[in-house]
Design an enzyme around this catalytic site. Sequence first.
Site, PDB file in Angstrom:
ATOM      1  N   GLU A  43       0.805  -1.230   0.000  1.00 11.05           N
ATOM      2  CA  GLU A  43       0.000   0.000   0.000  1.00 11.05           C
ATOM      3  C   GLU A  43       0.838   1.280   0.000  1.00 11.05           C
ATOM      4  O   GLU A  43       0.413   2.295  -0.543  1.00 11.05           O
ATOM      5  CB  GLU A  43      -0.961   0.021   1.196  1.00 11.05           C
ATOM      6  CG  GLU A  43      -2.090  -1.003   1.123  1.00 11.05           C
ATOM      7  CD  GLU A  43      -1.721  -2.332   1.748  1.00 11.05           C
ATOM      8  OE1 GLU A  43      -0.516  -2.557   2.006  1.00 11.05           O
ATOM      9  OE2 GLU A  43      -2.619  -3.154   1.978  1.00 11.05           O
ATOM     10  N   MET A  98      24.574   7.798  -0.137  1.00 13.86           N
ATOM     11  CA  MET A  98      24.606   9.121   0.489  1.00 13.86           C
ATOM     12  C   MET A  98      25.027   9.007   1.952  1.00 13.86           C
ATOM     13  O   MET A  98      25.774   9.852   2.455  1.00 13.86           O
ATOM     14  CB  MET A  98      23.245   9.811   0.362  1.00 13.86           C
ATOM     15  CG  MET A  98      23.254  11.267   0.784  1.00 13.86           C
ATOM     16  SD  MET A  98      24.433  12.265  -0.163  1.00 13.86           S
ATOM     17  CE  MET A  98      23.374  12.943  -1.448  1.00 13.86           C
ATOM     18  N   LYS A 121     -16.942  -0.210   7.159  1.00 12.70           N
ATOM     19  CA  LYS A 121     -17.408  -1.237   6.234  1.00 12.70           C
ATOM     20  C   LYS A 121     -18.932  -1.262   6.115  1.00 12.70           C
ATOM     21  O   LYS A 121     -19.475  -1.402   5.026  1.00 12.70           O
ATOM     22  CB  LYS A 121     -16.889  -2.605   6.697  1.00 12.70           C
ATOM     23  CG  LYS A 121     -17.234  -3.737   5.749  1.00 12.70           C
ATOM     24  CD  LYS A 121     -16.559  -5.043   6.158  1.00 12.70           C
ATOM     25  CE  LYS A 121     -16.839  -6.126   5.131  1.00 12.70           C
ATOM     26  NZ  LYS A 121     -16.160  -7.403   5.482  1.00 12.70           N
ATOM     27  N   PHE A 133     -10.499  -6.844  14.763  1.00 19.74           N
ATOM     28  CA  PHE A 133      -9.505  -7.327  13.813  1.00 19.74           C
ATOM     29  C   PHE A 133      -9.252  -6.254  12.748  1.00 19.74           C
ATOM     30  O   PHE A 133     -10.189  -5.736  12.152  1.00 19.74           O
ATOM     31  CB  PHE A 133      -9.999  -8.626  13.158  1.00 19.74           C
ATOM     32  CG  PHE A 133      -9.052  -9.147  12.113  1.00 19.74           C
ATOM     33  CD1 PHE A 133      -7.775  -9.580  12.454  1.00 19.74           C
ATOM     34  CD2 PHE A 133      -9.428  -9.189  10.767  1.00 19.74           C
ATOM     35  CE1 PHE A 133      -6.901 -10.058  11.494  1.00 19.74           C
ATOM     36  CE2 PHE A 133      -8.554  -9.665   9.799  1.00 19.74           C
ATOM     37  CZ  PHE A 133      -7.281 -10.089  10.159  1.00 19.74           C
ATOM     38  N   GLN A 134      -7.994  -5.937  12.524  1.00 16.56           N
ATOM     39  CA  GLN A 134      -7.568  -4.931  11.556  1.00 16.56           C
ATOM     40  C   GLN A 134      -8.194  -3.555  11.812  1.00 16.56           C
ATOM     41  O   GLN A 134      -8.483  -2.817  10.881  1.00 16.56           O
ATOM     42  CB  GLN A 134      -7.833  -5.391  10.117  1.00 16.56           C
ATOM     43  CG  GLN A 134      -6.974  -6.601   9.734  1.00 16.56           C
ATOM     44  CD  GLN A 134      -6.951  -6.898   8.253  1.00 16.56           C
ATOM     45  OE1 GLN A 134      -7.918  -6.647   7.547  1.00 16.56           O
ATOM     46  NE2 GLN A 134      -5.837  -7.455   7.770  1.00 16.56           N
TER      47      GLN A 134
END
Lengths: 191, 593
Positions: free
Chosen positions: B80, B501, B192, B142-143
């Site tokens: 993501e 760098m 949801k 959950f999540q």
Amino acid sequence: MKQRHTLVVLVEDHPGVLNRVVSLMRRRSFNIDAITVGHSEQPGVSRMTLVVDGEDEEVEQVGKQLYKLMEVLKVTDLTGESCVSHELALIKVAAKAQHRGEILQVAAIFGAKVVDATPTTLLLEATGREERIDALVAMVRGYGIRELVRTGPAAMVRGGPSAGAKENGRPERDRDRKTVTVGDGALAMAN
Amino acid sequence: MAVAHPQSPTRTEGMAAGPDGVGAESVRKGPPILSGAEITCRSLEAEGVTVIFGYPGGAVIPLYDALPGSRLHHVLVRFEQWAALAAQGYARVTGRPGVCIATSGPGATNLVTGLADAMLDSVPLVAITGQVGQPMIGRDAFQEVDITGITLPVTKHNYLVQRVEDIAPTIKEAFHLATSGRPGPVLVDIPKNLLIAKAPFSYPTGVGRRGYQPTSVPNLRQVRLAAEAIERAERPLIMAGHGIMLSGASDPFARFVEKTGIPVIFTLLGLGCFPESDPRALGMMGMHGHKHVNDALDACDLLVNIGARFDDRATGRLDGFAANAKIVHVDVDPAEIGKNVRTDVPVVGDAAEVLKALIEEVAERRRDEWLGWINGRRNRPLEAALDDRPPTPEPYTIVRAIAAASNGEAVVTTDVGQHQMWTAQYFGFDHPDRWITSGGLGTMGFGLPSAIGAKMGRPDLEVWAVVGDGGIQMSLSELATAAQEGLDINIAVINNGYLGMVRQWQDLFHEKNYSQVEITGPNLEKLAGAYGITGITVRTDAEIAPAIARARSIKGPVLLDFVVEPEANVYPIVPPGASNSEMLHERRFRDTE
């Protein structure tokens, strides 16, 4: 110049607004000495009083950053304005019978009310300027303070227009705000 | 919720006739009743969105259920974080907001780096995240994560939608906020159950936020003060920033430079807003800026900053920055004025509006003597040495070869580090919105996903990702995305086997104490084969041009592994904490100081 600034912040009354304001102060390393929040005279608009310590330029930056929050409608710096800035304190003082009279005298001097009493305590309620509350607390400390709560100041300009006067949906509002703020390099919030 | 109350189902006036004829439909039988997921898709379509970058998951399954019925092209990323950066690449080449989607919990938290990147570089982005169902919020489901809390400081604004009726107005407002004023990322978190619930859909036409009215048109008094300062200045300099491109002001900017004759220096993100091939364009300023540019900053008596925020990598130590100059600062964000650098003439407004007003107030003038003085400060031995061809590929030779092959027309994205600075120094950008790099946040791995987004946004343009062997290993997963989409992008890995760098800093400022900078990697050519794309390895200078030509001739992604000198440093460099005038030059070119 480094000094204490009292900011009045009018915000849309939405869930999470306080979190946004406080989170912003933390993120930009601005230290909040005191903060109070409550309803204002306008429906749907809450009023916060923030006390911050800092250089004038830092506090100007606080104001500009606050304006970047969508919910913030108006920021006014009351520093240097003629204003009333009062807080409320509840002080539960240990009050043995032999001290009760003295404590009541002290309370009377500071205009504090006795709002509860038990055989061993007096509960004082005081309102006024911060320094005045400080003085009262110092006076009763010797008797023993069982519990203390202070609200932090709520502030309002004397006379004249309200802190939100320029914000009541007048079209020139934003233009005034931004040009006064930045065009002159003047203090962001002063209007 | 911070949105206007939605229109009642029977009212039709003031509703947009969407491109799909929603308005017309509603006149006959009222607005259609749609699920929250369908409303989300239709709202995105109404905003003109055609491409979205995302990754499905539990909380957004309803949204993915509705996707096939929409006209949105969904690019399935492999992580993501790269969805947010692909959306950024898309936004930066098109000027339209990029859109990314992630599920609740880890999907949403993976977006955070991409949002922070967009926040610091003021890129318009709308992120849509699924949230657990409302009854579960606050129960550590959950999540479940508090993504609006987490993203508070890295978004311009964010929302947790509370009612299905609020989805459309919230998305409307999110696009408005993302694209107006100082652009930035906006996150919309949708539970949801609201994606499943149904409501009448009509897309609102307007947005009303009392607390949000960005200043676009500048105060004329400030514009005149700026013009007076310009007229009085003998050695003025323009510092051109990203804001010029964000406001689409390249044309008025070119007219302004033409009229005033003032030399232009660029911030890292300002590159491309004005052709670098123009004699008045001097190149990049700051930590890795050119010598003559930082010398000019030291000598100028007026610095006109347009659309830049005085980032510390551009300014160096502040007390030594443009120490002899008055400062004019043009910015759409009033909070930037005076934040880092004391400003003499602030002008708050959109760069295009300010420039249009300013052009009217300034006189035509040439600044040949001043320009000549600056050009006299160029590091000539270095510039001559750029044409030397040592047997091992020099990083800037590769950058210049890509520029030459594409005639300077390519979109170039990068990761962060040495290769980024070499590209900024030596590509020579002549067009706006074709130099896509992570400026403020400095996000490694940025190059590949942003190239994917850029190619999706401008399929007509050649796209090159110039990346390091460290950065590419962070976003390698997106080779599969590029392959799956069949995207014609070329990925040039400047492979020195070091986190270059950091190694350079350890070399120059930490007594060569190389700590955790040696980095191995896969055989990139074979890896490309494993992904079903073309891999090319380049080990000698002579192979550079043929390899680039071959990559350009191949349709689909090509991964080029340029094995370069391991310990090449980026010069010049301003040591951390020093002022721009104290820059270090490569040993062999120091005689010019």
